[in-house]
Design a protein around this motif. Sequence first.
Motif, PDB file in Angstrom:
ATOM      1  N   ASP A   1       1.968  10.802 -15.014  1.00  0.00           N
ATOM      2  CA  ASP A   1       1.347   9.516 -14.677  1.00  0.00           C
ATOM      3  C   ASP A   1       2.399   8.473 -14.317  1.00  0.00           C
ATOM      4  N   LEU A   2       3.470   8.417 -15.093  1.00  0.00           N
ATOM      5  CA  LEU A   2       4.531   7.443 -14.814  1.00  0.00           C
ATOM      6  C   LEU A   2       5.133   7.666 -13.434  1.00  0.00           C
ATOM      7  N   LEU A   3       5.223   8.919 -13.014  1.00  0.00           N
ATOM      8  CA  LEU A   3       5.800   9.228 -11.705  1.00  0.00           C
ATOM      9  C   LEU A   3       4.815   9.050 -10.551  1.00  0.00           C
ATOM     10  N   VAL A   4       3.546   9.343 -10.776  1.00  0.00           N
ATOM     11  CA  VAL A   4       2.554   9.343  -9.688  1.00  0.00           C
ATOM     12  C   VAL A   4       1.961   7.960  -9.438  1.00  0.00           C
ATOM     13  N   ILE A   5       1.751   7.186 -10.473  1.00  0.00           N
ATOM     14  CA  ILE A   5       1.134   5.864 -10.305  1.00  0.00           C
ATOM     15  C   ILE A   5       2.045   4.984  -9.445  1.00  0.00           C
ATOM     16  N   PRO A   6       1.511   4.386  -8.395  1.00  0.00           N
ATOM     17  CA  PRO A   6       2.321   3.504  -7.530  1.00  0.00           C
ATOM     18  C   PRO A   6       2.459   2.115  -8.169  1.00  0.00           C
TER      19      PRO A   6
ATOM     20  N   THR B   1       0.854  -1.183   0.000  1.00  0.00           N
ATOM     21  CA  THR B   1       0.000   0.000   0.000  1.00  0.00           C
ATOM     22  C   THR B   1       0.889   1.232   0.000  1.00  0.00           C
ATOM     23  N   PRO B   2       0.656   2.125  -0.938  1.00  0.00           N
ATOM     24  CA  PRO B   2       1.498   3.321  -1.015  1.00  0.00           C
ATOM     25  C   PRO B   2       1.388   4.163   0.258  1.00  0.00           C
ATOM     26  N   PRO B   3       2.462   4.849   0.610  1.00  0.00           N
ATOM     27  CA  PRO B   3       2.406   5.709   1.802  1.00  0.00           C
ATOM     28  C   PRO B   3       1.400   6.839   1.615  1.00  0.00           C
ATOM     29  N   LYS B   4       0.993   7.422   2.717  1.00  0.00           N
ATOM     30  CA  LYS B   4      -0.024   8.492   2.692  1.00  0.00           C
ATOM     31  C   LYS B   4       0.409   9.667   1.813  1.00  0.00           C
ATOM     32  N   TRP B   5       1.681  10.053   1.852  1.00  0.00           N
ATOM     33  CA  TRP B   5       2.124  11.195   1.051  1.00  0.00           C
ATOM     34  C   TRP B   5       1.919  10.930  -0.438  1.00  0.00           C
ATOM     35  N   ARG B   6       2.142   9.670  -0.845  1.00  0.00           N
ATOM     36  CA  ARG B   6       1.962   9.339  -2.263  1.00  0.00           C
ATOM     37  C   ARG B   6       0.477   9.361  -2.632  1.00  0.00           C
ATOM     38  N   GLN B   7      -0.367   8.906  -1.717  1.00  0.00           N
ATOM     39  CA  GLN B   7      -1.807   8.959  -1.958  1.00  0.00           C
ATOM     40  C   GLN B   7      -2.281  10.413  -2.052  1.00  0.00           C
TER      41      GLN B   7
ATOM     42  N   ILE C   1      -0.452  12.882  -3.223  1.00  0.00           N
ATOM     43  CA  ILE C   1      -0.020  13.333  -4.550  1.00  0.00           C
ATOM     44  C   ILE C   1      -1.015  12.852  -5.605  1.00  0.00           C
ATOM     45  N   MET C   2      -1.503  11.618  -5.453  1.00  0.00           N
ATOM     46  CA  MET C   2      -2.519  11.113  -6.376  1.00  0.00           C
ATOM     47  C   MET C   2      -3.784  11.968  -6.275  1.00  0.00           C
ATOM     48  N   ARG C   3      -4.164  12.347  -5.063  1.00  0.00           N
ATOM     49  CA  ARG C   3      -5.343  13.203  -4.886  1.00  0.00           C
ATOM     50  C   ARG C   3      -5.159  14.539  -5.601  1.00  0.00           C
ATOM     51  N   VAL C   4      -3.965  15.103  -5.500  1.00  0.00           N
ATOM     52  CA  VAL C   4      -3.688  16.368  -6.189  1.00  0.00           C
ATOM     53  C   VAL C   4      -3.834  16.179  -7.703  1.00  0.00           C
TER      54      VAL C   4
ATOM     55  N   LEU D   1     -13.315  13.130  -9.368  1.00  0.00           N
ATOM     56  CA  LEU D   1     -13.846  13.626  -8.095  1.00  0.00           C
ATOM     57  C   LEU D   1     -13.873  12.487  -7.079  1.00  0.00           C
ATOM     58  N   LEU D   2     -14.321  11.314  -7.504  1.00  0.00           N
ATOM     59  CA  LEU D   2     -14.318  10.150  -6.616  1.00  0.00           C
ATOM     60  C   LEU D   2     -12.892   9.709  -6.301  1.00  0.00           C
ATOM     61  N   GLY D   3     -11.983   9.882  -7.260  1.00  0.00           N
ATOM     62  CA  GLY D   3     -10.582   9.525  -7.046  1.00  0.00           C
ATOM     63  C   GLY D   3      -9.920  10.368  -5.973  1.00  0.00           C
ATOM     64  N   ILE D   4     -10.387  11.599  -5.799  1.00  0.00           N
ATOM     65  CA  ILE D   4      -9.850  12.437  -4.723  1.00  0.00           C
ATOM     66  C   ILE D   4     -10.140  11.784  -3.374  1.00  0.00           C
ATOM     67  N   ARG D   5     -11.319  11.225  -3.253  1.00  0.00           N
ATOM     68  CA  ARG D   5     -11.713  10.579  -1.982  1.00  0.00           C
ATOM     69  C   ARG D   5     -11.102   9.193  -1.839  1.00  0.00           C
TER      70      ARG D   5
END
Length: 140
Positions: A115-120, A6-12, A14-17, A60-64
């Motif tokens: 995308d290549l950088l953000v996707i875990p 499971t990716p760390p919270k900081w990475r999640q 970044i995905m939300r951003v 929008l759902l992905g933010i949550r």
Amino acid sequence: MTTNLTPPKWRQHIMRVLFLLILVGLGPDHWVAVFSPSQVPDPMSGVTISFYAAFAFLCLLGIRFPLKFIPLLLIQLVYKSAWVIGTYLPAKNAGLLDDNYESWFWSMAPGIVIDLLVIPWGYVYQEYLKDFFVWKKVAA
């Protein structure tokens, strides 16, 4: 042995951003075009507008729920890569590049890199790819 990737919270976060940026970048224009079009779009333009409006809503759902909506980022990575490979590069090789192609390229290429950088990728492998070719019998 099961590993928790499971990716760390900081990475999640970044995905939300990234989901928020996609929502803000696509949502307003495309939802306005759905509910209040300036003209009746041709069928293919209508599909494009509807797809991007739906994509923005799902972001929008992905933010949550960033981990549950990773497939949206994968879709974005694939369609942008497919555009560069299937549209931009053939036009470039044929000597047909103009400002329109260049403009689209510079909106697609950074998205691919982001995308290549953000996707875990470890999580994607664990959740989607590791058992992709393992067929389990379904109980009747």
